[in-house]
Design an enzyme around this catalytic site. Structure first.
Site, mmCIF file in Angstrom:
data_model
loop_
_atom_site.group_PDB
_atom_site.id
_atom_site.type_symbol
_atom_site.label_atom_id
_atom_site.label_comp_id
_atom_site.label_asym_id
_atom_site.label_seq_id
_atom_site.Cartn_x
_atom_site.Cartn_y
_atom_site.Cartn_z
ATOM 1 N N ARG A 1 0.851 -1.187 0.000
ATOM 2 C CA ARG A 1 0.000 0.000 0.000
ATOM 3 C C ARG A 1 0.889 1.241 0.000
ATOM 4 O O ARG A 1 2.012 1.216 0.498
ATOM 5 C CB ARG A 1 -0.909 0.031 1.237
ATOM 6 C CG ARG A 1 -1.930 1.173 1.172
ATOM 7 C CD ARG A 1 -2.638 1.438 2.479
ATOM 8 N NE ARG A 1 -3.529 2.593 2.333
ATOM 9 C CZ ARG A 1 -4.162 3.203 3.322
ATOM 10 N NH1 ARG A 1 -3.997 2.783 4.554
ATOM 11 N NH2 ARG A 1 -4.941 4.240 3.088
ATOM 12 N N HIS A 2 0.378 2.324 -0.565
ATOM 13 C CA HIS A 2 1.136 3.570 -0.591
ATOM 14 C C HIS A 2 1.366 4.115 0.822
ATOM 15 O O HIS A 2 0.741 3.674 1.786
ATOM 16 C CB HIS A 2 0.398 4.633 -1.428
ATOM 17 C CG HIS A 2 -0.974 4.948 -0.904
ATOM 18 N ND1 HIS A 2 -1.190 5.708 0.240
ATOM 19 C CD2 HIS A 2 -2.207 4.593 -1.344
ATOM 20 C CE1 HIS A 2 -2.471 5.811 0.459
ATOM 21 N NE2 HIS A 2 -3.125 5.134 -0.480
ATOM 22 N N HIS B 1 -2.840 0.427 -3.449
ATOM 23 C CA HIS B 1 -3.722 0.934 -2.413
ATOM 24 C C HIS B 1 -4.001 -0.159 -1.372
ATOM 25 O O HIS B 1 -3.466 -1.264 -1.468
ATOM 26 C CB HIS B 1 -5.007 1.427 -3.073
ATOM 27 C CG HIS B 1 -4.736 2.343 -4.235
ATOM 28 N ND1 HIS B 1 -4.615 3.705 -4.099
ATOM 29 C CD2 HIS B 1 -4.503 2.067 -5.553
ATOM 30 C CE1 HIS B 1 -4.337 4.245 -5.284
ATOM 31 N NE2 HIS B 1 -4.276 3.279 -6.186
#
Length: 549
Positions: free
Chosen positions: A292-293, A476
């Site tokens: 995930r970012h 994400h």
């Protein structure tokens, strides 16, 4: 609705009350006076010229199963009560939990944001899907147009909002969970007896909330690391034939239960020569990662663009945790509203993951990123931490972007082109041709969202198989579960898979959470580096990916 407690069993509740008073006293530096016994424990001590009291309430004890509910829910709640099996009080599913709630909103109702909203006036509240809003009940009685005044649980900011974008939810959704103690059998390691001994006041904890809490975060951190270390040391030192025999092991994909009807998933062990793992360097099995970012600017600062761009559209840094600079892009500042960058902390989070894999001796050859700027930036800083060769470029694929339905109110941003990203200093692959094209002007179903992610992931893994090298998909929160499911299905010859459903754990995936799968056989496993946590988020428990289908 509740249960009456006999005198015989009330001692358990009294002990709980006493231990709670002891722990509160320890936090404020007071001493517990137990001379009065369980029937009345009152603690008083002068601290900094102020009186600090901790009293164990041990009278009129009862267990409430349902309280202050709407009359219409009576029959449904009664049916649930009737199903309770009270002959097994130590059933593993029972937990003792301690919550607190914000007293400022005791007269408010809690609403979950179902659709985002961007303010158009200074007195309006920005709505972020998944956030909660506190609203006084009288607001609905006095509102002539459906607009009500509320306060965001996520940011603490207040303002007017369209009530139709929210849905009533239980107040407990916004309570802070301080302690959760499993009530398993006494000989189980997840439970610990309560006694008056000072050395026993720190109980084993089953889970914590993601709220910042002094000491609790540290305890959970140590607990998670020890479990991870036990698994990883066993794998790296080749002391076992199969990682599935270790507590943190994943379930192999495609292995059927040899005893149908037993209800247990049994994994058939593989030969050591086929599955021996040496810290990820075994070239016969590739790592497939999902990341995930990192921390994003908008969810950290709220509506930031109007305050950080002057009348000429020039970016002005207003906080140390904000980016030093922003790259030029078509559309200027307005596009940053819908496609935000990382904070400085977010950049560091991504770099730490890359560093963690590097120190674990695990390289990454193929990097695929969502087209969101925050994902590309995460990939950029991940590669810095990895100290990857410049030949490892970021392949930007819009197919890895999150569900478009979450952006209907604001509309999707115009993705930065690979040329813009390259000009901004990001090492993107200008020759890469995305596996799919995403139309930013139309909606999609959840199944459409999954299928485009699956297409990218399956194609990337197959196309890089001959060359070899580990693969990472950076996107994400949903990227982790879509990767886990896609890799499972890659090895599955079935075509009648159940419809994709967004994971119930999605809101519990912190920034830069790392998921991992190994191939041949495909299985969800622990990542080769330990997770990270900070004061505002808990560690990601990779095991939630095991049950995805």
């Amino acid at each position: 609705m509740g249960l009456f407690i006999s005198e015989e069993h009330s001692d358990y509740l009294k002990n709980i009350a006493l231990q709670y008073a002891k722990q509160v006293s320890a936090l404020v530096g007071a001493k517990v006076d137990t001379n009065q016994g369980l029937e009345g424990c009152i603690v008083t001590e002068e601290i900094s010229n102020k009186s600090s009291n901790a009293e164990a309430q041990t009278k009129s004890l009862h267990l409430t199963l349902a309280y202050h509910f709407d009359v219409s829910a009576f029959e449904a709640l009664k049916a649930l009560v009737d199903q309770l099996d009270l002959t097994e009080p130590l059933h593993p599913e029972w937990e003792l939990r301690l919550y607190s709630r914000d007293p400022r909103f005791s007269n408010h109702q809690v609403f979950r944001v179902m659709q985002g909203y961007a303010p158009v006036a200074s007195d309006e509240l920005e709505l972020v899907v998944g956030d909660y809003v506190y609203i006084e009940e009288k607001q609905f009685d006095t509102s002539p147009d459906g607009w009500v005044y509320g306060t965001s649980w996520l940011t603490g900011v207040s303002g007017y909002l369209p009530a139709v974008y929210t849905r009533r939810t239980p107040d407990s959704d916004v309570w802070t969970l301080h302690r959760a103690i499993s009530l398993k059998a006494p000989n189980n390691t997840d439970s610990k007896s309560e006694s008056d001994s000072a050395s026993n006041t720190e109980t084993e904890t089953a889970s914590y909330s993601h709220e910042d809490a002094e000491k609790l975060g540290y305890e959970k951190s140590e607990e998670t690391y020890q479990a991870w270390q036990k698994y990883w040391m066993a794998v790296t030192m080749n002391k076992i034939e199969n990682v599935l025999t270790v507590t943190q092991g994943g379930g192999a994909v495609g292995k059927s239960n040899p005893n149908p009807g037993s209800g247990d998933k049994t994994v058939v062990p593989c030969k050591k020569s086929e599955t021996s793992i040496t810290n990820g360097l075994n070239k016969s099995r590739r790592w497939i990662f999902a990341l995930r970012h990192g921390e994003r600017v908008d969810l950290t600062y709220g509506s930031w663009v109007p305050f950080c761009f002057d009348e000429n559209g020039t970016y002005v840094r207003k906080d140390l945790n904000m980016p030093l600079t922003l790259v030029e892009r078509a559309g200027g500042a307005e596009e940053y509203v819908r496609d935000c960058p990382l904070t400085r902390v977010g950049q560091l989070q991504a770099r730490l993951v890359g560093e963690g894999l590097r120190l674990a001796g695990v390289s990454v050859t193929h990097v695929y990123s969502s087209s969101a700027l925050r994902s590309v930036e995460t990939a950029h800083h991940f590669l810095k931490g990895l100290e990857a060769d410049p030949s490892v470029k970021i392949k930007v694929d819009p197919g890895l972007f999150e569900y478009k339905g979450w952006h209907l109110n604001k509309g999707l941003a115009k993705y930065m082109t690979p040329q813009e990203l390259h000009k901004g200093g990001y090492n993107v692959d200008l020759e890469y041709k995305p596996y799919t094209v995403v139309d930013t002007t139309c909606a999609e179903t959840i199944e459409d969202f999954y299928k485009r992610n699956e297409l990218v992931m399956h194609s990337a893994v197959r196309d890089t198989e001959e060359e070899g090298g580990n693969v990472i998909f950076i996107g994400h929160a949903s990227t982790l579960d879509t990767m886990a499911i896609a890799m499972r299905r890659l090895a599955d010859e079935r075509t009648d898979h159940p419809p994709y459903k967004v994971s119930k754990h999605l809101m519990r995936v912190p920034y830069c959470a790392l998921g991992a799968v190994k191939d041949k056989p495909w299985e969800v496993v622990s990542p080769p580096c330990p997770p990270s946590m900070n004061s505002s988020s808990g560690r990601f428990d990779w095991k939630v990916l095991l049950d995805l289908d």
